[in-house]
Design a protein around this motif. Structure first.
Motif, mmCIF file in Angstrom:
data_model
loop_
_atom_site.group_PDB
_atom_site.id
_atom_site.type_symbol
_atom_site.label_atom_id
_atom_site.label_comp_id
_atom_site.label_asym_id
_atom_site.label_seq_id
_atom_site.Cartn_x
_atom_site.Cartn_y
_atom_site.Cartn_z
ATOM 1 N N LYS A 27 0.832 -1.215 0.000
ATOM 2 C CA LYS A 27 0.000 0.000 0.000
ATOM 3 C C LYS A 27 0.861 1.258 0.000
ATOM 4 N N VAL A 28 1.983 1.196 0.679
ATOM 5 C CA VAL A 28 2.879 2.362 0.680
ATOM 6 C C VAL A 28 3.484 2.540 -0.717
ATOM 7 N N LYS A 32 3.333 5.812 -3.311
ATOM 8 C CA LYS A 32 4.496 6.423 -3.950
ATOM 9 C C LYS A 32 4.302 6.467 -5.473
ATOM 10 N N GLU A 33 3.692 5.413 -5.997
ATOM 11 C CA GLU A 33 3.431 5.348 -7.449
ATOM 12 C C GLU A 33 2.450 6.468 -7.856
ATOM 13 N N LEU A 34 1.408 6.633 -7.050
ATOM 14 C CA LEU A 34 0.432 7.697 -7.359
ATOM 15 C C LEU A 34 1.048 9.082 -7.211
ATOM 16 N N ALA A 35 2.020 9.193 -6.299
ATOM 17 C CA ALA A 35 2.647 10.498 -6.049
ATOM 18 C C ALA A 35 3.726 10.822 -7.084
ATOM 19 N N ALA A 36 4.182 9.819 -7.836
ATOM 20 C CA ALA A 36 5.296 10.049 -8.770
ATOM 21 C C ALA A 36 5.021 11.182 -9.760
ATOM 22 N N PRO A 37 3.828 11.232 -10.407
ATOM 23 C CA PRO A 37 3.606 12.348 -11.347
ATOM 24 C C PRO A 37 3.401 13.689 -10.648
ATOM 25 N N THR A 405 -3.868 6.907 5.246
ATOM 26 C CA THR A 405 -3.214 6.525 3.989
ATOM 27 C C THR A 405 -4.264 6.283 2.898
ATOM 28 N N ARG A 406 -5.423 5.766 3.272
ATOM 29 C CA ARG A 406 -6.505 5.571 2.287
ATOM 30 C C ARG A 406 -7.036 6.923 1.806
ATOM 31 N N GLU A 407 -7.160 7.875 2.721
ATOM 32 C CA GLU A 407 -7.678 9.183 2.304
ATOM 33 C C GLU A 407 -6.661 9.909 1.420
ATOM 34 N N ILE A 408 -5.386 9.768 1.754
ATOM 35 C CA ILE A 408 -4.356 10.401 0.917
ATOM 36 C C ILE A 408 -4.363 9.775 -0.476
ATOM 37 N N GLU A 409 -4.551 8.482 -0.515
ATOM 38 C CA GLU A 409 -4.645 7.800 -1.823
ATOM 39 C C GLU A 409 -5.789 8.421 -2.641
ATOM 40 N N ASP A 410 -6.932 8.653 -2.009
ATOM 41 C CA ASP A 410 -8.071 9.254 -2.724
ATOM 42 C C ASP A 410 -7.727 10.654 -3.248
ATOM 43 N N TYR A 411 -7.018 11.429 -2.422
ATOM 44 C CA TYR A 411 -6.604 12.771 -2.875
ATOM 45 C C TYR A 411 -5.652 12.677 -4.066
ATOM 46 N N LEU A 412 -4.696 11.751 -3.986
ATOM 47 C CA LEU A 412 -3.706 11.643 -5.071
ATOM 48 C C LEU A 412 -4.381 11.239 -6.377
ATOM 49 N N ILE A 413 -5.367 10.345 -6.273
ATOM 50 C CA ILE A 413 -6.097 9.942 -7.482
ATOM 51 C C ILE A 413 -6.801 11.163 -8.071
ATOM 52 N N LEU A 414 -7.414 11.969 -7.213
ATOM 53 C CA LEU A 414 -8.119 13.157 -7.713
ATOM 54 C C LEU A 414 -7.135 14.163 -8.329
ATOM 55 N N PHE A 415 -6.016 14.409 -7.644
ATOM 56 C CA PHE A 415 -5.022 15.348 -8.191
ATOM 57 C C PHE A 415 -4.571 14.886 -9.581
ATOM 58 N N SER A 424 -4.447 5.725 -17.223
ATOM 59 C CA SER A 424 -3.551 5.178 -18.225
ATOM 60 C C SER A 424 -2.099 5.355 -17.801
ATOM 61 N N THR A 425 -1.801 6.451 -17.091
ATOM 62 C CA THR A 425 -0.415 6.656 -16.686
ATOM 63 C C THR A 425 -0.173 6.249 -15.231
ATOM 64 N N VAL A 426 -1.230 6.311 -14.432
ATOM 65 C CA VAL A 426 -1.097 5.896 -13.031
ATOM 66 C C VAL A 426 -2.190 4.864 -12.804
#
Ligand code: UDP
Length: 428
Positions: A27-28, A32-37, A405-415, A424-426
């Motif tokens: 999950k971590v 990091k993968e979602l945060a890369a872009p 961490t789940r909520e941050i994941e949701d934010y990163l997906i939205l960003f 397609s890229t993430v």
């Protein structure tokens, strides 16, 4: 008199890798993968207070964890005169369905303070997350807004008073994305861009939610006049009519006066409520609570002014046999999540976000009135083994659904979505 200009809030740094033991490496890695872009992107969070209440609690962690994921994240809080907070508390109450109207003078107080605070935003950001109605109109006063603007509503707007809803609706329309906690909080005819639903979360590693030894809990209970050997009911909440602290006292009294015959002796109640900077109603409700409490040495009422901070709240949540959150309206109720995480069964009002946290009969009970709450509290006090099992189930549910961490994941997906880095890229 404070000048009406935003103030930056500093947070204690956190490392995303510290969450590996709680949520696992995969999950971590995904975060990091979602945060890369989003590396080096600039994010700003705006809200009304740095202390007291759920939003401040969320931001303390989320700002720090997003920084650890490689973004530049700022957090600003509004500063305004007391009249502004009187008006925005009225907004809050009417948005949650309280009757009443907002006068032109009150709208002007609101808009003037927001306009003055807008002067502080001089830098460019890639994403600006504006929390709750207090700073909502700010986007109208930013002369050259940059980046994507997101309005994040934390309150229960399922049955808003239309006077206030019609006032704020045009301001919400300007945002690039709008986040609510639940679908039922959004009126059917609302037409917002990128409408997204994200439930809040708690930080398992924060001083409020980390582990605590039984000895430490007991020592703290003694220092707060609570007998660790007798049953304890607790509610941790701002002193707000929607949280029904008076109802909680009635529940406790029902049990206390019927206790000997039901086999429960010496029950105690603790009400803990912080005085949030943006909630001028707190002291008024506190006075009512103290009057209803009267002189009862088994009923203790504490605030942050009695030296009950994060560690004190944590100790009460661990010490309680049953935690109540008897809300009538509730955006989410982080206090419910916090208690579940500590392995406590929670009896919550059948309202807003409490309904997605408490699975009735599994990790607590959903109740609609004082009698139901009394019956369920008594049941859990009389059946500690069942209470323990429900507490264990609750912790598991929080682990799966309501950690930061789940909520941050949701934010990163939205960003990513707002910046055109879709799945397609993430891998979303
Ligand atoms: N809280 C606290 N001290 C108190 C009362 C509340 O630290 O005396 C915290 C509580 O632990 C939780 C937050 O304030 O983290 C309240 O969030 P919630 O979502 O339950 O309610 P809100 O105040 O945002 O309506």
């Amino acid at each position: 008199m404070p000048s009406e200009i935003m103030q930056a809030v500093r947070v204690i740094p956190k490392s995303i890798d510290d969450y590996i033991p709680v949520i696992g490496e995969d999950k971590v890695k995904r975060l990091k993968e979602l945060a890369a872009p989003l590396q080096n992107k600039r994010v700003l969070h705006l809200n009304a207070t740095a202390y007291g209440g759920g939003v401040a609690e969320l931001l303390k962690t989320q700002v720090a964890v997003m920084q650890s994921l490689g973004m530049y994240v700022d957090w600003y809080v509004m500063r305004a005169n007391p009249e502004f907070y009187d008006v925005t508390k009225l907004f809050h109450n009417t948005l949650q369905g309280h009757p009443g109207t907002i006068s032109e003078a009150q709208k002007n107080i609101y808009l003037e303070a927001v306009k003055n605070n807008a002067r502080a935003i001089v830098e460019s950001y890639d994403y600006v997350v504006v929390h709750d109605p207090q700073p909502l109109a700010i986007l109208d006063y930013i002369t050259a807004p940059t980046g994507k603007w997101i309005w994040r509503c934390h309150i229960d707007t399922s049955e808003p008073n239309l006077d206030i809803w019609n006032f704020i609706n045009p301001y919400i329309q300007n945002y690039d994305a709008v986040i609510f906690t639940l679908e039922e909080f959004v009126k059917e005819d609302a037409d917002f861009k990128n409408l997204t639903f994200i439930p809040p979360s708690i930080d398992p590693l924060s001083p409020k939610n980390s582990e605590m030894s039984e000895e430490e809990v007991n020592n703290l209970m003694c220092s707060y006049n609570v007998d660790p050997d007798r049953p304890l009911i607790a509610q941790v909440s701002r002193f707000d009519p929607w949280k029904d602290p008076l109802g909680v006292i009635d529940i406790y009294r029902n049990i206390k006066f019927g206790q000997v015959k039901k086999g429960i002796k010496g029950v105690q109640l603790v009400l803990v409520g912080s005085m949030a900077h943006d909630d001028p109603e707190g002291w008024i409700i506190y006075d009512r609570v103290m009057r209803r409490a009267g002189e009862d040495f088994d009923l203790n009422v504490y605030t942050n002014f009695h030296n009950v901070g994060d560690v004190g709240v944590k100790a009460f949540q661990y010490a309680a046999d049953v935690v109540l959150q008897k809300s009538i309206r509730e955006g989410f109720g982080l206090t419910v999540t916090e208690a579940l995480w500590k392995g406590k069964p929670v009896i919550g009002g059948k309202a807003g976000g409490i309904k997605i946290q408490i699975q009735d009969g599994i990790n607590g009970f959903l109740v609609s009135n004082i009698q139901e709450a009394t019956d369920k509290t008594l049941y859990l006090l009389q059946n500690p083994d069942i209470a323990k099992k429900m507490g264990e189930a609750g912790k598991q549910i929080v682990k799966e659904k309501f950690l930061t961490t789940r909520e941050i994941e949701d934010y990163l997906i939205l960003f990513n979505k707002l910046s055109g880095h879709p799945c397609s890229t993430v891998s979303c």
